[in-house]
Design a protein around this motif. Structure first.
Motif, PDB file in Angstrom:
ATOM      1  N   GLN A 308       0.865  -1.190   0.000  1.00  9.95           N
ATOM      2  CA  GLN A 308       0.000   0.000   0.000  1.00  9.95           C
ATOM      3  C   GLN A 308       0.896   1.232   0.000  1.00  9.95           C
ATOM      4  O   GLN A 308       1.651   1.464   0.949  1.00  9.95           O
ATOM      5  CB  GLN A 308      -0.906   0.024   1.228  1.00  9.95           C
ATOM      6  CG  GLN A 308      -2.019  -1.020   1.183  1.00  9.95           C
ATOM      7  CD  GLN A 308      -2.971  -0.832   2.350  1.00  9.95           C
ATOM      8  OE1 GLN A 308      -2.544  -0.696   3.500  1.00  9.95           O
ATOM      9  NE2 GLN A 308      -4.269  -0.820   2.066  1.00  9.95           N
ATOM     10  N   ASP A 309       0.838   1.987  -1.063  1.00  9.36           N
ATOM     11  CA  ASP A 309       1.682   3.175  -1.199  1.00  9.36           C
ATOM     12  C   ASP A 309       0.991   4.346  -0.507  1.00  9.36           C
ATOM     13  O   ASP A 309      -0.047   4.835  -0.977  1.00  9.36           O
ATOM     14  CB  ASP A 309       1.897   3.488  -2.678  1.00  9.36           C
ATOM     15  CG  ASP A 309       2.982   4.541  -2.896  1.00  9.36           C
ATOM     16  OD1 ASP A 309       3.311   5.253  -1.935  1.00  9.36           O
ATOM     17  OD2 ASP A 309       3.490   4.641  -4.024  1.00  9.36           O
ATOM     18  N   ARG A 310       1.578   4.784   0.621  1.00 14.31           N
ATOM     19  CA  ARG A 310       0.984   5.877   1.388  1.00 14.31           C
ATOM     20  C   ARG A 310       1.846   7.138   1.341  1.00 14.31           C
ATOM     21  O   ARG A 310       1.872   7.928   2.263  1.00 14.31           O
ATOM     22  CB  ARG A 310       0.772   5.448   2.842  1.00 14.31           C
ATOM     23  CG  ARG A 310      -0.326   4.395   3.010  1.00 14.31           C
ATOM     24  CD  ARG A 310      -1.682   5.021   2.709  1.00 14.31           C
ATOM     25  NE  ARG A 310      -2.786   4.088   2.948  1.00 14.31           N
ATOM     26  CZ  ARG A 310      -3.414   3.436   1.991  1.00 14.31           C
ATOM     27  NH1 ARG A 310      -3.022   3.580   0.730  1.00 14.31           N
ATOM     28  NH2 ARG A 310      -4.422   2.621   2.263  1.00 14.31           N
ATOM     29  N   ARG A 311       2.547   7.314   0.229  1.00 14.48           N
ATOM     30  CA  ARG A 311       3.284   8.569   0.062  1.00 14.48           C
ATOM     31  C   ARG A 311       2.306   9.712  -0.195  1.00 14.48           C
ATOM     32  O   ARG A 311       1.144   9.473  -0.549  1.00 14.48           O
ATOM     33  CB  ARG A 311       4.296   8.424  -1.076  1.00 14.48           C
ATOM     34  CG  ARG A 311       5.440   7.461  -0.741  1.00 14.48           C
ATOM     35  CD  ARG A 311       6.409   7.291  -1.878  1.00 14.48           C
ATOM     36  NE  ARG A 311       5.861   6.496  -2.979  1.00 14.48           N
ATOM     37  CZ  ARG A 311       6.551   6.159  -4.068  1.00 14.48           C
ATOM     38  NH1 ARG A 311       7.817   6.562  -4.193  1.00 14.48           N
ATOM     39  NH2 ARG A 311       5.997   5.440  -5.019  1.00 14.48           N
ATOM     40  N   CYS A 312       2.784  10.925  -0.019  1.00 15.55           N
ATOM     41  CA  CYS A 312       1.870  12.084   0.012  1.00 15.55           C
ATOM     42  C   CYS A 312       1.016  12.215  -1.245  1.00 15.55           C
ATOM     43  O   CYS A 312      -0.137  12.650  -1.169  1.00 15.55           O
ATOM     44  CB  CYS A 312       2.665  13.370   0.241  1.00 15.55           C
ATOM     45  SG  CYS A 312       3.495  13.427   1.847  1.00 15.55           S
ATOM     46  N   TRP A 313       1.559  11.848  -2.385  1.00 15.50           N
ATOM     47  CA  TRP A 313       0.796  12.050  -3.618  1.00 15.50           C
ATOM     48  C   TRP A 313      -0.424  11.118  -3.696  1.00 15.50           C
ATOM     49  O   TRP A 313      -1.386  11.416  -4.408  1.00 15.50           O
ATOM     50  CB  TRP A 313       1.697  11.872  -4.839  1.00 15.50           C
ATOM     51  CG  TRP A 313       2.094  10.454  -5.150  1.00 15.50           C
ATOM     52  CD1 TRP A 313       3.061   9.720  -4.539  1.00 15.50           C
ATOM     53  CD2 TRP A 313       1.534   9.617  -6.160  1.00 15.50           C
ATOM     54  NE1 TRP A 313       3.146   8.474  -5.098  1.00 15.50           N
ATOM     55  CE2 TRP A 313       2.219   8.377  -6.106  1.00 15.50           C
ATOM     56  CE3 TRP A 313       0.520   9.773  -7.114  1.00 15.50           C
ATOM     57  CZ2 TRP A 313       1.929   7.316  -6.947  1.00 15.50           C
ATOM     58  CZ3 TRP A 313       0.231   8.717  -7.957  1.00 15.50           C
ATOM     59  CH2 TRP A 313       0.927   7.504  -7.873  1.00 15.50           C
ATOM     60  N   THR A 314      -0.385   9.991  -2.943  1.00 15.61           N
ATOM     61  CA  THR A 314      -1.547   9.095  -2.911  1.00 15.61           C
ATOM     62  C   THR A 314      -2.315   9.197  -1.595  1.00 15.61           C
ATOM     63  O   THR A 314      -3.459   8.771  -1.512  1.00 15.61           O
ATOM     64  CB  THR A 314      -1.110   7.621  -3.089  1.00 15.61           C
ATOM     65  OG1 THR A 314      -0.269   7.236  -1.997  1.00 15.61           O
ATOM     66  CG2 THR A 314      -0.364   7.430  -4.390  1.00 15.61           C
ATOM     67  N   PHE A 315      -1.681   9.758  -0.572  1.00 14.60           N
ATOM     68  CA  PHE A 315      -2.281   9.833   0.762  1.00 14.60           C
ATOM     69  C   PHE A 315      -2.674  11.293   1.043  1.00 14.60           C
ATOM     70  O   PHE A 315      -1.977  12.033   1.722  1.00 14.60           O
ATOM     71  CB  PHE A 315      -1.270   9.340   1.804  1.00 14.60           C
ATOM     72  CG  PHE A 315      -1.865   9.106   3.168  1.00 14.60           C
ATOM     73  CD1 PHE A 315      -2.715   8.047   3.404  1.00 14.60           C
ATOM     74  CD2 PHE A 315      -1.567   9.969   4.217  1.00 14.60           C
ATOM     75  CE1 PHE A 315      -3.247   7.832   4.672  1.00 14.60           C
ATOM     76  CE2 PHE A 315      -2.094   9.771   5.479  1.00 14.60           C
ATOM     77  CZ  PHE A 315      -2.937   8.695   5.708  1.00 14.60           C
ATOM     78  N   GLY A 316      -3.762  11.714   0.482  1.00 20.98           N
ATOM     79  CA  GLY A 316      -4.228  13.091   0.643  1.00 20.98           C
ATOM     80  C   GLY A 316      -3.905  13.981  -0.532  1.00 20.98           C
ATOM     81  O   GLY A 316      -4.518  15.028  -0.725  1.00 20.98           O
ATOM     82  N   GLY A 317      -2.906  13.581  -1.324  1.00 23.16           N
ATOM     83  CA  GLY A 317      -2.562  14.347  -2.523  1.00 23.16           C
ATOM     84  C   GLY A 317      -2.107  15.762  -2.231  1.00 23.16           C
ATOM     85  O   GLY A 317      -2.364  16.683  -3.019  1.00 23.16           O
ATOM     86  N   LYS A 318      -1.412  15.957  -1.114  1.00 22.86           N
ATOM     87  CA  LYS A 318      -0.982  17.302  -0.751  1.00 22.86           C
ATOM     88  C   LYS A 318       0.341  17.242   0.000  1.00 22.86           C
ATOM     89  O   LYS A 318       0.746  16.195   0.500  1.00 22.86           O
ATOM     90  CB  LYS A 318      -2.024  17.980   0.132  1.00 22.86           C
ATOM     91  CG  LYS A 318      -2.254  17.264   1.475  1.00 22.86           C
ATOM     92  CD  LYS A 318      -3.341  17.933   2.304  1.00 22.86           C
ATOM     93  CE  LYS A 318      -3.580  17.200   3.621  1.00 22.86           C
ATOM     94  NZ  LYS A 318      -4.643  17.829   4.412  1.00 22.86           N
ATOM     95  N   CYS A 319       1.005  18.397   0.074  1.00 25.17           N
ATOM     96  CA  CYS A 319       2.207  18.515   0.892  1.00 25.17           C
ATOM     97  C   CYS A 319       1.765  18.880   2.307  1.00 25.17           C
ATOM     98  O   CYS A 319       1.218  19.961   2.537  1.00 25.17           O
ATOM     99  CB  CYS A 319       3.144  19.578   0.321  1.00 25.17           C
ATOM    100  SG  CYS A 319       4.593  19.899   1.364  1.00 25.17           S
ATOM    101  N   TYR A 320       1.995  17.990   3.244  1.00 25.55           N
ATOM    102  CA  TYR A 320       1.522  18.213   4.607  1.00 25.55           C
ATOM    103  C   TYR A 320       2.281  19.330   5.296  1.00 25.55           C
ATOM    104  O   TYR A 320       1.729  20.016   6.166  1.00 25.55           O
ATOM    105  CB  TYR A 320       1.614  16.906   5.405  1.00 25.55           C
ATOM    106  CG  TYR A 320       0.536  15.924   5.018  1.00 25.55           C
ATOM    107  CD1 TYR A 320      -0.654  15.833   5.730  1.00 25.55           C
ATOM    108  CD2 TYR A 320       0.688  15.112   3.892  1.00 25.55           C
ATOM    109  CE1 TYR A 320      -1.654  14.937   5.364  1.00 25.55           C
ATOM    110  CE2 TYR A 320      -0.305  14.219   3.512  1.00 25.55           C
ATOM    111  CZ  TYR A 320      -1.472  14.141   4.244  1.00 25.55           C
ATOM    112  OH  TYR A 320      -2.462  13.268   3.859  1.00 25.55           O
TER     113      TYR A 320
END
Length: 535
Positions: A308-320
């Motif tokens: 499961q790829d949970r990098r920012c581009w797939t996990f919220g689609g934003k720079c936290y």
């Protein structure tokens, strides 16, 4: 046929050498460097080196085209007295600071009217093309453009001249640049800060200077921190020798290691920037690599292979990190607007003014809300996680200068040297850890972590410079190409017809086609300029 296809076909054959030498000997260098880095000195050293290859060399001062535009704007007739206008310019802007400031402003105006690559187009059309018409594309002719300030200029020259073009990035630490500008031009502290920041990146002006981004387009880097001027000449000889294949050149340890770090950066999916790191032991063994990305449970970072790829581009689609900073800014704005003293006349809160003040503050430099592990820490954690020996005394190669958070961990880990490529304006490493850091080991009596600017071939050009496909031997014997350097042709040179066609397509072959020596039309009638203004 592409250069890559050509090299494959001609690999390691005498016929290949002859075919290479049927190409044109033209060379064009584009020098990019921040003020005080010594770009002009490097340009002169390259020119001097090319004389040994029997080249006629012209150094083109990019500021000349900016001044010419100013002269023409001041002229009252079609045949202006350029000498008188030059005297007027020199009189009005006699001090180095006033001159630099004016040229920066004029350059911005010129780019806004005619496009972001206008200085390079003028250099080709008004300096390079006329000379090539005079001597022909078969002449041993070289041009050195000093200096480029926009990435678009590098891109244009690379499109036109292909393998005949070489972008050179000249770098120096802020400390060294400050010393030079104070000693040689008498800059004051506030003037230095203003002009240097404007030169580095005028982020508030889409047509402003972008020296840092331009430098990062380089094919070869001169870290101009040399102890003697002779070292600059030695580096220029190596660069030119690489372009001609004049000897057997193999990569330095730093060049190999930085190419590894650069490749590691490609693994990052960070929305802000991709950073790569590589750790090498004292004996030169690769210990670990790292990139900046989001940590995954059970060790390491998320990758494309993760279940499961949970990098920012797939996990919220934003720079936290940006998201949290925006929340802080909004909280501050609301708090400030609650103060009656900040209310404008008519009872309306000065929201835009307050937002502007807060946005320009150092809040934008906060980095601690990022989900990503930084590349340096990823590499160090790899060693800790797998119990790999050799960290103490190691060298860390990083595509970007370490942030202050990474710096303290690098110091604590026992790493002795960091080599970096790109500056990082948000880093407070020097300010917070000056007790444990050195910019260089030269002239320093105390111990500390060395922070060295990278010097040598640009990582993307690693294969280009160290490609042996031109052949190193004939009949089992080494072919000494350096002994006939005055007849050598640059290894990457394109065909004459290709270069001439590219120059024509760029609209820079005929200077008579446009009145007043200026390219194209202004933004009101130039669709390309209009498009750029809207960006």
């Amino acid at each position: 046929m592409t250069d890559v296809q050509f090299r494959i076909i001609t690999r390691c054959t005498t016929q290949g050498l002859q075919a290479l030498e049927s190409r044109i000997p033209l060379l064009v260098f584009g020098i990019a460097g921040r003020i005080g880095s010594g770009a002009s000195f490097v340009a002169e050293k390259i020119r001097h080196t090319l004389y040994g290859y029997r080249y006629d060399v012209e150094v083109i001062d990019a500021s000349t085209f900016i001044m010419t535009a100013w002269f023409l704007s001041q002229a009252t007739d079609s045949s202006p007295d350029l000498a008188a206008l030059r005297a007027k310019f020199d009189a009005e802007y006699s001090s180095p600071v006033a001159r630099t400031r004016k040229l920066q402003t004029l350059g911005n105006e010129l780019r806004q009217r005619f496009g972001k690559d206008v200085i390079a187009r003028l250099a080709v059309r008004d300096a390079i093309a006329p000379k090539l018409k005079e001597v022909g594309l078969g002449a041993r002719q070289a041009f050195v453009i000093d200096s480029l300030k926009r990435p678009e200029e590098v891109d244009l020259l690379r499109r036109i001249f292909g393998g005949s073009f070489c972008a050179v990035g000249v770098t120096a630490t802020d400390q060294k640049r400050t010393e030079r500008l104070r000693e040689r031009k008498g800059y004051l502290e506030d003037e230095l800060k203003e002009l240097s920041e404007r030169d580095a990146d005028e982020s508030d002006n889409p047509f402003g200077q972008r020296s840092i981004k331009t430098i990062l387009r380089a094919d070869y880097y001169f870290a101009n921190e040399y102890a003697t001027k002779d070292e600059v000449g030695t580096e220029a000889e190596r660069l030119v020798g690489l372009l001609f294949g004049a000897a057997v050149y193999t990569p330095r340890a730093d060049e190999f290691a930085m190419s590894v770090a650069f490749k590691a950066a490609a693994r990052s999916a960070c929305l802000s920037r991709s950073v790569g790191a590589a750790l090498f032991s004292k004996t030169g063994a690769l210990l670990a690599t790292g990139c900046n990305d989001v940590p995954e449970f059970n060790g390491g970072l998320y990758t494309v292979e993760s279940p499961q790829d949970r990098r920012c581009w797939t996990f919220g689609g934003k720079c936290y990190n940006d998201d949290e900073k925006a929340l802080i800014v909004n909280e501050l704005v609301e708090a400030l607007l609650s103060e009656e003293s900040l209310w404008a006349s008519g009872g309306q809160p000065a929201r835009a003014k307050v937002q502007g003040i807060v946005a320009r503050s150092r809040i934008k430099r906060l980095i601690e809300f990022s989900r990503a592990v930084h590349a340096e820490m990823d590499a160090i954690l790899c060693i800790a996680r797998d119990s790999i020996p050799g960290l103490r005394g190691a060298t860390l190669y990083c595509t970007t200068y370490p942030c202050h958070s990474c710096a303290k961990h690098i110091i604590a880990s026992g790493i002795e040297r960091v080599v970096y490529l790109e500056p990082y304006e948000k880093s407070l490493a020097r300010k917070l850890h000056s007790d444990a850091l050195l910019d260089t080991d030269k002239g320093q009596g105390r111990g500390g972590l060395r922070l060295d600017l990278y010097n040598g071939t640009a990582p993307p050009q690693y294969e280009r410079f160290f490609d042996s496909s031109y052949g190193r031997k004939e009949h089992g014997r080494y072919v000494d190409r350096g002994s006939s350097r005055q007849e050598l042709i640059p290894l990457g040179s394109p065909e004459e017809i290709d270069v001439k066609e590219r120059i024509k397509r760029s609209g820079t072959w005929d200077s008579e086609a446009v009145p007043n020596g200026l390219p194209g039309r202004d933004a009101e009638s130039n669709p390309r300029a209009e498009q750029q203004v809207g960006k």
